[in-house]
Design a protein around this motif. Sequence first.
Motif, PDB file in Angstrom:
ATOM      1  N   HIS A  49       0.834  -1.210   0.000  1.00 44.73           N
ATOM      2  CA  HIS A  49       0.000   0.000   0.000  1.00 44.73           C
ATOM      3  C   HIS A  49       0.866   1.256   0.000  1.00 44.73           C
ATOM      4  O   HIS A  49       0.581   2.222  -0.737  1.00 44.73           O
ATOM      5  N   GLU A  50       1.919   1.254   0.811  1.00 47.11           N
ATOM      6  CA  GLU A  50       2.795   2.423   0.890  1.00 47.11           C
ATOM      7  C   GLU A  50       3.503   2.667  -0.446  1.00 47.11           C
ATOM      8  O   GLU A  50       3.618   3.815  -0.904  1.00 47.11           O
ATOM      9  N   ILE A  51       3.963   1.601  -1.062  1.00 49.08           N
ATOM     10  CA  ILE A  51       4.642   1.752  -2.345  1.00 49.08           C
ATOM     11  C   ILE A  51       3.662   2.208  -3.427  1.00 49.08           C
ATOM     12  O   ILE A  51       3.999   3.038  -4.287  1.00 49.08           O
ATOM     13  N   THR A  52       2.452   1.720  -3.378  1.00 50.50           N
ATOM     14  CA  THR A  52       1.426   2.145  -4.342  1.00 50.50           C
ATOM     15  C   THR A  52       1.151   3.633  -4.221  1.00 50.50           C
ATOM     16  O   THR A  52       1.003   4.347  -5.228  1.00 50.50           O
ATOM     17  N   ILE A  53       1.107   4.144  -2.984  1.00 51.04           N
ATOM     18  CA  ILE A  53       0.894   5.581  -2.766  1.00 51.04           C
ATOM     19  C   ILE A  53       2.022   6.386  -3.394  1.00 51.04           C
ATOM     20  O   ILE A  53       1.797   7.402  -4.061  1.00 51.04           O
TER      21      ILE A  53
END
Length: 383
Positions: free
Chosen positions: A367-371
């Motif tokens: 999720h963090e990398i997607t953001i």
Amino acid sequence: MLPPTPEQAEDADSSIEKSEHPHKLRRRNRLMSMENTTLTEVITIYEKLKKGREENSVYRHSSNFVDGSTRVDIEFNEAEETIPIVPIFLTLPSIEIEKNAKNTLDFNKFKNFRPSKYLYFSEKSSLLQSESIEKLSLNFSELLKEKNYWLNIYDPNEQDFSVLFNSYGVHDLTINDIREGNTEEKMEAYKHYTFFSLRLMPDSVKDRKENEDVDFNILLFKDFIITVHDKNWPSITDILGFLNLMSTHSTGLTPDWVLFSCFIEMNQDAKYVMDLIEPEINKIRVGSKSVEMSGIMRRNFDMELRVYAISRFIKPKMRILRQLKVKCSKRIDKIVMRLLGDILEEVKLTVTLRIYAYVIVFKIIIHEITIRVKTGTPLDNAR
């Protein structure tokens, strides 16, 4: 000659118990009960031993304390009921283990053990090894008539399958499962034995091929147990150390304790691998804030696969332990059955919860990398 059926064995046991003096019978039951304080301590320490670490494997009986102090043991008559005693701690010079060999618990007696094709262990004979099953003893046929022994067969061949069929009455279906390998993990109850088809933790076996499942088969009879596997499992050494202590500090070492030890070792294998990968998962969590994301994604995926492998390893064992309690509890000693239930509960509370926690961490990382990809901004600013 086939082993006796459970009904015949129970009749024989009952006749023996009736012929025994009541005081001797009570003492025998006590020695194999959890009232045996030494036996309880052996089991407690054994369950806490961790793999892959340079930790002490020799313990002073009832005298191991983290702060280095020594307890003064108070003698009491085991025939009488005991009351809780508050240990007295004194600051005394350290005492060498060798001076108190009688009061030591050495789990590492077989540290120099080199596995042979055939291993035989019993309270009476201790450890016997040979590359030929007939050479385990000068009188091999009489050896197999003994009770309460463990026979381990490594890398079985057709002669071994013939022995299992002709000497032990093992069913064709069981032999086919062992011969073919790669069967589903399961427990099957036959007339005079219980068959466990299990798989070892891949990381715990050194001579396996990549992506190869490693089978470990258990044949539990009333008076003995046979294990069969085609890869070297280092935990055999730890099982021997535990059984040696059990035979030293109790009487009537039964095959149920070998089964208990196998499940303990498999549980420890899973926890050991989890301890290894946890620091790496934490590094990935911190690294997800870095600029280089492809490497983080690749490492994250690798860790997901390893966690999935642990889950795939542990879940069938949990199912089998539940089935064992429901279907075959009368075939297992009550104390051992309770301890196997404790293993199941521990797996639920430790290994399973850690797996769920890791899965959540992996989702957070993705999720963090997607953001970062969507916003094109550093993670800290994206929050």
